[in-house]
Scaffold this motif. Structure first.
Motif, PDB file in Angstrom:
ATOM      1  N   ASP A 419     -39.333  48.664 -22.079  1.00 39.89           N
ATOM      2  CA  ASP A 419     -39.150  48.162 -20.723  1.00 39.89           C
ATOM      3  C   ASP A 419     -37.673  47.913 -20.428  1.00 39.89           C
ATOM      4  O   ASP A 419     -37.221  48.099 -19.291  1.00 39.89           O
ATOM      5  N   ALA A 420     -36.903  47.513 -21.452  1.00 38.62           N
ATOM      6  CA  ALA A 420     -35.461  47.323 -21.270  1.00 38.62           C
ATOM      7  C   ALA A 420     -34.790  48.651 -20.929  1.00 38.62           C
ATOM      8  O   ALA A 420     -33.981  48.731 -19.992  1.00 38.62           O
ATOM      9  N   ILE A 421     -35.111  49.687 -21.673  1.00 39.80           N
ATOM     10  CA  ILE A 421     -34.515  51.001 -21.421  1.00 39.80           C
ATOM     11  C   ILE A 421     -34.946  51.531 -20.058  1.00 39.80           C
ATOM     12  O   ILE A 421     -34.138  52.099 -19.305  1.00 39.80           O
ATOM     13  N   ARG A 422     -36.200  51.313 -19.713  1.00 42.61           N
ATOM     14  CA  ARG A 422     -36.696  51.742 -18.406  1.00 42.61           C
ATOM     15  C   ARG A 422     -35.954  50.997 -17.292  1.00 42.61           C
ATOM     16  O   ARG A 422     -35.576  51.587 -16.264  1.00 42.61           O
ATOM     17  N   THR A 423     -35.711  49.699 -17.494  1.00 40.82           N
ATOM     18  CA  THR A 423     -34.992  48.894 -16.510  1.00 40.82           C
ATOM     19  C   THR A 423     -33.567  49.387 -16.336  1.00 40.82           C
ATOM     20  O   THR A 423     -33.070  49.503 -15.203  1.00 40.82           O
ATOM     21  N   LEU A 424     -32.892  49.680 -17.432  1.00 39.79           N
ATOM     22  CA  LEU A 424     -31.522  50.192 -17.357  1.00 39.79           C
ATOM     23  C   LEU A 424     -31.464  51.506 -16.581  1.00 39.79           C
ATOM     24  O   LEU A 424     -30.579  51.709 -15.742  1.00 39.79           O
ATOM     25  N   ASP A 425     -32.429  52.372 -16.837  1.00 37.60           N
ATOM     26  CA  ASP A 425     -32.438  53.666 -16.158  1.00 37.60           C
ATOM     27  C   ASP A 425     -32.767  53.521 -14.675  1.00 37.60           C
ATOM     28  O   ASP A 425     -32.117  54.126 -13.815  1.00 37.60           O
ATOM     29  N   GLN A 426     -33.772  52.720 -14.360  1.00 35.29           N
ATOM     30  CA  GLN A 426     -34.199  52.571 -12.968  1.00 35.29           C
ATOM     31  C   GLN A 426     -33.119  51.953 -12.095  1.00 35.29           C
ATOM     32  O   GLN A 426     -32.931  52.345 -10.938  1.00 35.29           O
ATOM     33  N   HIS A 427     -32.408  50.978 -12.647  1.00 31.98           N
ATOM     34  CA  HIS A 427     -31.384  50.277 -11.866  1.00 31.98           C
ATOM     35  C   HIS A 427     -29.978  50.814 -12.138  1.00 31.98           C
ATOM     36  O   HIS A 427     -29.008  50.230 -11.655  1.00 31.98           O
ATOM     37  N   ARG A 428     -29.903  51.897 -12.895  1.00 28.00           N
ATOM     38  CA  ARG A 428     -28.618  52.533 -13.208  1.00 28.00           C
ATOM     39  C   ARG A 428     -27.614  51.523 -13.745  1.00 28.00           C
ATOM     40  O   ARG A 428     -26.496  51.398 -13.281  1.00 28.00           O
ATOM     41  N   ILE A 429     -28.079  50.786 -14.749  1.00 27.68           N
ATOM     42  CA  ILE A 429     -27.250  49.768 -15.397  1.00 27.68           C
ATOM     43  C   ILE A 429     -26.505  50.400 -16.563  1.00 27.68           C
ATOM     44  O   ILE A 429     -27.075  51.143 -17.363  1.00 27.68           O
ATOM     45  N   GLY A 430     -25.227  50.092 -16.659  1.00 27.46           N
ATOM     46  CA  GLY A 430     -24.411  50.650 -17.739  1.00 27.46           C
ATOM     47  C   GLY A 430     -24.483  49.831 -19.013  1.00 27.46           C
ATOM     48  O   GLY A 430     -24.619  50.379 -20.111  1.00 27.46           O
ATOM     49  N   THR A 431     -24.410  48.496 -18.883  1.00 25.51           N
ATOM     50  CA  THR A 431     -24.445  47.639 -20.076  1.00 25.51           C
ATOM     51  C   THR A 431     -25.270  46.389 -19.807  1.00 25.51           C
ATOM     52  O   THR A 431     -25.290  45.862 -18.684  1.00 25.51           O
ATOM     53  N   VAL A 432     -25.949  45.912 -20.856  1.00 24.43           N
ATOM     54  CA  VAL A 432     -26.628  44.615 -20.814  1.00 24.43           C
ATOM     55  C   VAL A 432     -26.293  43.863 -22.095  1.00 24.43           C
ATOM     56  O   VAL A 432     -26.159  44.463 -23.164  1.00 24.43           O
ATOM     57  N   GLU A 433     -26.117  42.569 -21.939  1.00 24.69           N
ATOM     58  CA  GLU A 433     -25.840  41.721 -23.107  1.00 24.69           C
ATOM     59  C   GLU A 433     -26.464  40.363 -22.858  1.00 24.69           C
ATOM     60  O   GLU A 433     -26.247  39.759 -21.802  1.00 24.69           O
ATOM     61  N   VAL A 434     -27.264  39.883 -23.811  1.00 23.92           N
ATOM     62  CA  VAL A 434     -27.925  38.599 -23.630  1.00 23.92           C
ATOM     63  C   VAL A 434     -26.874  37.504 -23.481  1.00 23.92           C
ATOM     64  O   VAL A 434     -25.852  37.486 -24.177  1.00 23.92           O
ATOM     65  N   ARG A 435     -27.097  36.589 -22.540  1.00 26.91           N
ATOM     66  CA  ARG A 435     -26.161  35.505 -22.297  1.00 26.91           C
ATOM     67  C   ARG A 435     -26.203  34.499 -23.453  1.00 26.91           C
ATOM     68  O   ARG A 435     -27.268  34.223 -24.007  1.00 26.91           O
ATOM     69  N   GLU A 436     -25.048  33.932 -23.780  1.00 29.21           N
ATOM     70  CA  GLU A 436     -24.975  32.958 -24.866  1.00 29.21           C
ATOM     71  C   GLU A 436     -25.854  31.741 -24.589  1.00 29.21           C
ATOM     72  O   GLU A 436     -26.506  31.221 -25.501  1.00 29.21           O
ATOM     73  N   ASP A 490     -36.687  40.712 -19.510  1.00 32.26           N
ATOM     74  CA  ASP A 490     -36.223  39.703 -18.564  1.00 32.26           C
ATOM     75  C   ASP A 490     -34.725  39.865 -18.311  1.00 32.26           C
ATOM     76  O   ASP A 490     -33.903  39.210 -18.941  1.00 32.26           O
ATOM     77  N   LEU A 491     -34.401  40.706 -17.375  1.00 32.70           N
ATOM     78  CA  LEU A 491     -33.001  41.037 -17.079  1.00 32.70           C
ATOM     79  C   LEU A 491     -32.186  39.802 -16.711  1.00 32.70           C
ATOM     80  O   LEU A 491     -30.977  39.752 -16.969  1.00 32.70           O
ATOM     81  N   GLU A 492     -32.840  38.783 -16.147  1.00 29.64           N
ATOM     82  CA  GLU A 492     -32.120  37.589 -15.723  1.00 29.64           C
ATOM     83  C   GLU A 492     -31.491  36.833 -16.899  1.00 29.64           C
ATOM     84  O   GLU A 492     -30.584  36.007 -16.700  1.00 29.64           O
ATOM     85  N   ALA A 493     -31.943  37.074 -18.119  1.00 30.91           N
ATOM     86  CA  ALA A 493     -31.363  36.406 -19.289  1.00 30.91           C
ATOM     87  C   ALA A 493     -30.138  37.152 -19.819  1.00 30.91           C
ATOM     88  O   ALA A 493     -29.541  36.723 -20.808  1.00 30.91           O
ATOM     89  N   TYR A 494     -29.769  38.224 -19.154  1.00 28.16           N
ATOM     90  CA  TYR A 494     -28.682  39.089 -19.633  1.00 28.16           C
ATOM     91  C   TYR A 494     -27.560  39.197 -18.608  1.00 28.16           C
ATOM     92  O   TYR A 494     -27.778  39.047 -17.405  1.00 28.16           O
ATOM     93  N   ARG A 495     -26.368  39.479 -19.111  1.00 26.57           N
ATOM     94  CA  ARG A 495     -25.281  39.936 -18.250  1.00 26.57           C
ATOM     95  C   ARG A 495     -25.416  41.443 -18.123  1.00 26.57           C
ATOM     96  O   ARG A 495     -25.542  42.132 -19.138  1.00 26.57           O
ATOM     97  N   SER A 496     -25.390  41.953 -16.935  1.00 28.29           N
ATOM     98  CA  SER A 496     -25.513  43.390 -16.748  1.00 28.29           C
ATOM     99  C   SER A 496     -24.405  43.899 -15.842  1.00 28.29           C
ATOM    100  O   SER A 496     -23.942  43.188 -14.945  1.00 28.29           O
ATOM    101  N   VAL A 497     -24.008  45.133 -16.098  1.00 25.34           N
ATOM    102  CA  VAL A 497     -22.985  45.787 -15.282  1.00 25.34           C
ATOM    103  C   VAL A 497     -23.518  47.155 -14.887  1.00 25.34           C
ATOM    104  O   VAL A 497     -23.970  47.925 -15.748  1.00 25.34           O
ATOM    105  N   ALA A 498     -23.482  47.435 -13.600  1.00 22.75           N
ATOM    106  CA  ALA A 498     -23.947  48.730 -13.123  1.00 22.75           C
ATOM    107  C   ALA A 498     -23.059  49.839 -13.680  1.00 22.75           C
ATOM    108  O   ALA A 498     -21.851  49.650 -13.877  1.00 22.75           O
ATOM    109  N   ALA A 499     -23.659  50.986 -13.915  1.00 20.31           N
ATOM    110  CA  ALA A 499     -22.902  52.101 -14.483  1.00 20.31           C
ATOM    111  C   ALA A 499     -21.718  52.478 -13.610  1.00 20.31           C
ATOM    112  O   ALA A 499     -20.626  52.795 -14.111  1.00 20.31           O
TER     113      ALA A 499
END
Length: 522
Positions: A419-436, A490-499
């Motif tokens: 689901d994480a990989i699917r989320t990255l592809d669907q929203h064209r996200i370049g990077t995700v990193e769980v927040r501290e 749960d994308l909200e627990a991560y920092r994400s940057v669009a590609a």
């Protein structure tokens, strides 16, 4: 996976690009490959061995078998009607894993004999640079499926390298070594040792079993499946799934005693003590094999043959500490020297301090080993670690179990990963990193739940705890709770940057990145 650095400049100049790299092809890595195949994703598996299977490929010692019921120890999407016993031996499990790899055509997307040397997050390309014995790879997403029972743990005993006879770890069994008629020592009394000892006790001339801590051992309800059962598994719709469900629910009841209220472990302790009385008549030996901590604090073991093997006249249980190993024997702290021809080291694996951690470098240049050394082995939902973008762990921190099948936990993590990989592809996200902060909150909740568990209060020293005293290994609840928690990413627990928002590297940065990759792990 050996994470030592060797120069491979020629391969570094043209890394093979892939969306997702999976390291390892045991139950976790193979499962990830199958699920990504189903999802139509681009991936590659890197496997240091020449076959799939992971720990079940490597552990071929005499008597090797599973301590989880066969019908639970398989993928839910690939039940095996061919199990011959209620607890499967190693050859059957390895054959099952290989058959699933064939069924889902995973081998053609696996690079065998490929030892990963380092994996480095490239802050210029926002990809993982992975160095291996078969060249360099560049991946958007890295999946570590190395597993906890991967790197053998060798004891730090004076003189052990001076021993002139046969010596090997249980996970690297030397099948060319003939132990028949020999004087043999087994160091350790864990899950592997209690299977090895009965398997070789009747073949060797004398066997010394070196015990540091007596384990709790429960009866092993192992038997051959009847012809009728095997027919029903194969041909009666739903029969095997019903059997699996009953076994799953029965085992989940143990969580109450293990994680919630240790007093409920008393019935299992009664059963374990009864087995000692039934199988060992010598009162001195009985005292030696009776644990002094609460049952469940260390991994509970199952065997019907271990205690009878210890009671054999040619077997001695040695409880004195080992002072040193000589060229032809072992000296204990009480000054006794016991001559041996071969030593079997059954001292387990690096779990909280795996050598694999030393070669994985995050966004700030620190290795996973350095991060864990500073703050302890912790992650988020056992799958992500702050500071390591676009990286997912299978069988990560606090996903271990003391009562049921790890395959259930692996499949839960696979849901999260896909689901994480699917989320990255669907929203064209370049990077995700769980927040501290998300990771810290999650681990505070975990450690609070573990505080009253038998693993933390049972009065033992176990590999469940790291050097900081935190339980970073075991999941402190019902497995269906973990399944629910990992159902969706749960994308909200991560920092994400669009590609599109990732800065494009300049020619100078690209050249610098190439240079950095060549010396990444130095």
């Amino acid at each position: 996976m050996s994470l030592t650095v060797t120069d491979n400049v020629a391969a570094d100049t043209s890394p093979r690009r892939v969306d997702t790299l999976i390291i390892g092809s045991g139950f976790a890595g193979l499962g990830a490959a199958i699920e990504l195949t189903r999802a139509g994703k681009d991936f590659l598996v890197l496997e240091r061995g020449n076959e799939v299977g992971g720990t079940w490929r490597d552990n071929t010692y005499p008597g090797a078998a599973c301590d989880v019921p066969s019908n639970l120890y398989s993928y839910s999407f690939a039940l095996n009607p061919g199990w011959t016993r209620s607890f499967s031996p190693q050859p059957e499990i390895q054959a099952y894993i290989a058959s699933v790899a064939d069924k889902y055509d995973v081998r053609r997307r696996t690079v065998f004999g490929c030892d990963v040397q380092s994996a480095t997050w490239n802050t210029t390309t926002f990809r993982w640079d992975v160095q291996t014995t078969k060249g360099a790879f560049s991946a958007k997403i890295l999946v570590s499926a190395v597993g906890a029972l991967c790197e053998p743990s060798l004891p730090d005993i004076k003189g052990i390298h001076s021993f002139e006879g046969e010596i090997f770890h249980s996970a690297r069994w030397n099948h060319d070594a003939d132990l028949a008629g020999k004087r043999v020592a087994v160091i350790g009394t864990g899950a592997s040792a209690i299977q090895i000892v009965p398997a070789i006790a009747g073949k060797v001339s004398h066997l010394d079993v070196y015990q540091r801590t007596a384990p709790w051992i429960l009866p092993r309800a192992d038997r051959e499946y009847t012809t009728a059962e095997r027919f029903a598994f194969r041909y009666v719709p739903g029969f095997q799934r019903l059997s699996r469900a009953v076994q799953y629910l029965t085992r989940e009841t143990q969580v109450v005693g293990l994680a919630k209220a240790p007093i409920f472990m008393k019935p299992l302790e009664v059963a374990a003590r009864a087995q000692i009385r039934r199988q060992i008549s010598d009162p001195v030996l009985r005292r030696k094999v009776t644990p002094t901590f609460k049952i469940g604090c260390k991994r509970m073991l199952i065997s019907n043959a271990y205690y009878p093997a210890l009671a054999r006249p040619n077997v001695d249980l040695v409880t004195a500490g080992i002072r040193e190993v000589t060229a032809d024997g072992i000296v204990t702290d009480d000054g006794t020297t016991r001559k041996v021809d071969a030593i079997v080291v059954a001292t387990g694996f690096h779990v909280t301090d795996s050598p694999t951690f030393a070669g994985i470098y995050g966004k700030d240049g620190r290795s996973l080993a350095e991060v864990f050394d500073e703050s302890g082995m912790q992650g988020y939902k056992g799958t992500a670690v702050a500071g390591f973008p676009n990286m997912f762990f299978l069988v990560g921190p606090n996903t271990g179990l003391g009562h049921t099948s790890m395959v259930y936990m692996i499949e839960s993590q696979l849901n999260y990963l896909v689901d994480a990989i699917r989320t990255l592809d669907q929203h064209r996200i370049g990077t995700v990193e769980v927040r501290e902060d998300a990771q810290a909150d999650y681990n505070r909740t975990l450690q609070h739940a573990l505080a009253s568990s038998v693993w933390n209060t049972g009065g033992c020293a176990s590999w469940y705890l790291d050097k900081h005293g935190n339980n970073t290994t075991v999941w402190p609840g019902f497995t269906f709770e973990f399944r629910s928690m990992t159902k969706k990413f749960d994308l909200e627990a991560y920092r994400s940057v669009a590609a599109v928002d990732l800065p494009a590297p300049t020619p100078t940065q690209t050249a610098e990145a190439d240079t950095t990759r060549e010396v990444a792990a130095k």
